[in-house]
Design a protein around this motif. Structure first.
Motif, PDB file in Angstrom:
ATOM      1  N   THR A  19       0.824  -1.206   0.000  1.00  0.00           N
ATOM      2  CA  THR A  19       0.000   0.000   0.000  1.00  0.00           C
ATOM      3  C   THR A  19       0.854   1.250   0.000  1.00  0.00           C
ATOM      4  O   THR A  19       0.534   2.242  -0.674  1.00  0.00           O
ATOM      5  N   GLY A  20       1.968   1.213   0.737  1.00  0.00           N
ATOM      6  CA  GLY A  20       2.849   2.368   0.770  1.00  0.00           C
ATOM      7  C   GLY A  20       3.426   2.709  -0.590  1.00  0.00           C
ATOM      8  O   GLY A  20       3.547   3.884  -0.959  1.00  0.00           O
ATOM      9  N   ARG A  37       2.000   2.075  -3.502  1.00  0.00           N
ATOM     10  CA  ARG A  37       0.935   2.644  -4.330  1.00  0.00           C
ATOM     11  C   ARG A  37       0.680   4.095  -3.969  1.00  0.00           C
ATOM     12  O   ARG A  37       0.498   4.944  -4.854  1.00  0.00           O
ATOM     13  N   TYR A  38       0.666   4.410  -2.676  1.00  0.00           N
ATOM     14  CA  TYR A  38       0.488   5.803  -2.256  1.00  0.00           C
ATOM     15  C   TYR A  38       1.636   6.676  -2.749  1.00  0.00           C
ATOM     16  O   TYR A  38       1.439   7.841  -3.117  1.00  0.00           O
ATOM     17  N   ALA A  39       2.845   6.126  -2.762  1.00  0.00           N
ATOM     18  CA  ALA A  39       3.994   6.885  -3.269  1.00  0.00           C
ATOM     19  C   ALA A  39       3.817   7.179  -4.763  1.00  0.00           C
ATOM     20  O   ALA A  39       4.121   8.284  -5.228  1.00  0.00           O
ATOM     21  N   GLU A  40       3.331   6.200  -5.522  1.00  0.00           N
ATOM     22  CA  GLU A  40       3.077   6.427  -6.947  1.00  0.00           C
ATOM     23  C   GLU A  40       2.034   7.527  -7.148  1.00  0.00           C
ATOM     24  O   GLU A  40       2.220   8.430  -7.980  1.00  0.00           O
ATOM     25  N   TYR A  41       0.932   7.447  -6.409  1.00  0.00           N
ATOM     26  CA  TYR A  41      -0.103   8.470  -6.540  1.00  0.00           C
ATOM     27  C   TYR A  41       0.421   9.843  -6.126  1.00  0.00           C
ATOM     28  O   TYR A  41       0.091  10.856  -6.764  1.00  0.00           O
ATOM     29  N   GLY A  42       1.230   9.883  -5.071  1.00  0.00           N
ATOM     30  CA  GLY A  42       1.769  11.153  -4.616  1.00  0.00           C
ATOM     31  C   GLY A  42       2.717  11.764  -5.632  1.00  0.00           C
ATOM     32  O   GLY A  42       2.688  12.978  -5.878  1.00  0.00           O
ATOM     33  N   LEU A  62      -4.314  14.546   0.730  1.00  0.00           N
ATOM     34  CA  LEU A  62      -5.299  13.648   0.134  1.00  0.00           C
ATOM     35  C   LEU A  62      -5.633  14.067  -1.291  1.00  0.00           C
ATOM     36  O   LEU A  62      -5.808  13.205  -2.169  1.00  0.00           O
ATOM     37  N   PHE A  98      -2.948  12.761  -3.601  1.00  0.00           N
ATOM     38  CA  PHE A  98      -3.111  11.331  -3.864  1.00  0.00           C
ATOM     39  C   PHE A  98      -4.298  11.055  -4.777  1.00  0.00           C
ATOM     40  O   PHE A  98      -4.227  10.178  -5.655  1.00  0.00           O
ATOM     41  N   LEU A 128      -4.424   9.116  -8.339  1.00  0.00           N
ATOM     42  CA  LEU A 128      -5.311   7.980  -8.570  1.00  0.00           C
ATOM     43  C   LEU A 128      -6.185   8.200  -9.799  1.00  0.00           C
ATOM     44  O   LEU A 128      -6.408   7.280 -10.603  1.00  0.00           O
TER      45      LEU A 128
END
Length: 274
Positions: free
Chosen positions: A4-5, A7-12, A70, A73, A77
Motif C-alpha cells: 500500500t505504501g 501505491r500511495y507513493a506512486e499516486y503522490g 489527500l 493522492f 489515482l
C-alpha cells in the motif's frame, strides 16, 4: 505484489508532478492569473483560520494539511484510472508486437494455456492503431464476401488482452521465479502511464486556454508546437515503459517454462556428447 505504501507513493509522485506542471504552465503562460489566484486563495485561507477559535486552530490546520495531501493522492489515482482506460488499446498493440516477435509463445500457449488460445488468436489479429483499424480497401473486400464473420469489438479485444496479460503474470508468480524485477517494472509502467496521461492533459490545456482567451491561432504556431510536445512525450513515455515491462514478463515466463524446454536441452546435450 505491491504494498500500500508503494501505491500511495506512486499516486503522490503523479499528483505532485501534475500540480508542478500546472504551476509552471500558469507561471509561464499566464503569470498574472497565477499571482491573482494565489493571493485570493491565501487571503481566503488566512481569513478562515483567523475566524476560528484559538483552541480549534491546530485541528483546522491539521485538517487542511491532510486534505491537501489527500487531494494530491486523489489526483494521482484519477490519472492512473484515466490512463488505464484510454491507453489500453495502444498497450495491447505493443503486447501483440512483442508476441509476434516471440517465436516460442505459440507453442507455450498450445502446451500451457489451451483455454486462452482464442484470446491469443484474436490479439494477433489486432490492427495497428496508428494506421487505423478500418480502411476503404477492407470495406470493398467485405462487400465481396458471402460468409463474412464480423471482427471482435474493441472492448472485447481489450478484455482478452488484459486476461492474457493477467494469466501470464499468474504463471510467473506460480513458477517460483524471483519477481523483484517484475514488480519494479510494473510500478514503473503504472507510474509512467499516469505521468504520461498528465502530460497529455497539460498538452491539451494550451489550445483550450487559447480558445477561451480568444487569441489568434496563426500568430502562435510555434507555441502550438511547444504545446504538442508534452502530448508526444507522454505517449512515448507510456509505451516505452510498458514495452520494457512486457519484455521482462515474457522473459520470466520463458525462464519458468521448464517442462517443454528441458527435454530439448537434454537431447541437444546428448547429441553434443555423441
Amino acid at each position: 505484489m505491491l504494498g500500500t505504501g508503494a501505491r500511495y507513493a506512486e499516486y503522490g509522485i503523479t499528483g505532485g508532478f501534475f500540480l508542478f506542471t500546472q504551476a509552471l504552465f500558469l507561471g509561464l503562460a499566464y503569470p498574472d492569473v497565477l499571482l491573482s489566484a494565489t493571493r485570493s486563495f491565501g487571503h481566503l485561507l488566512s481569513a478562515s483560520v483567523d475566524e476560528t477559535p484559538e483552541a480549534a486552530r491546530p485541528a483546522i490546520q491539521s485538517l487542511l494539511v491532510a486534505l491537501t495531501l489527500l487531494s494530491v493522492f486523489v489526483i494521482g489515482l484519477v490519472f492512473e484510472i484515466i490512463g488505464s482506460v484510454f491507453t489500453v488499446f495502444y498497450e495491447a498493440h505493443v503486447f501483440r508486437k512483442r508476441l509476434v516477435m516471440t517465436q516460442w509463445f505459440a507453442k507455450f500457449v498450445e502446451a500451457e494455456l489451451p483455454d486462452y488460445a482464442e484470446d491469443y488468436r484474436i490479439l494477433l489479429e489486432l490492427e495497428n492503431p496508428w494506421t487505423g483499424s478500418f480502411t476503404w480497401a477492407q470495406f470493398r473486400g467485405y462487400g465481396k464476401r458471402k460468409n463474412w464473420i464480423p471482427r471482435p469489438s474493441s472492448f472485447e479485444v481489450q478484455q482478452r488482452f488484459r486476461r492474457l496479460e493477467s494469466v501470464l503474470l499468474a504463471k510467473v508468480l506460480t513458477s517460483g521465479a524471483k519477481t523483484e524485477m517484475l514488480v519494479e517494472q510494473i510500478s514503473i509502467s503504472r507510474m509512467s502511464r499516469a505521468i504520461g496521461t498528465a502530460l497529455v492533459v497539460v498538452g491539451f490545456e494550451w489550445p483550450f486556454a487559447e480558445i477561451l482567451t480568444g487569441h489568434v491561432f496563426s500568430d502562435q504556431i510555434s507555441l502550438w508546437i511547444i504545446a504538442a510536445a508534452p502530448t508526444v512525450c507522454g505517449i512515448l513515455i507510456t509505451l516505452g515503459a510498458y514495452s520494457r515491462f512486457v519484455n521482462v514478463l515474457l522473459s520470466l515466463v520463458y525462464a519458468g517454462w521448464k517442462p517443454p524446454t528441458a527435454p530439448v536441452a537434454e537431447s541437444r546435450r546428448e547429441q553434443g556428447e555423441s
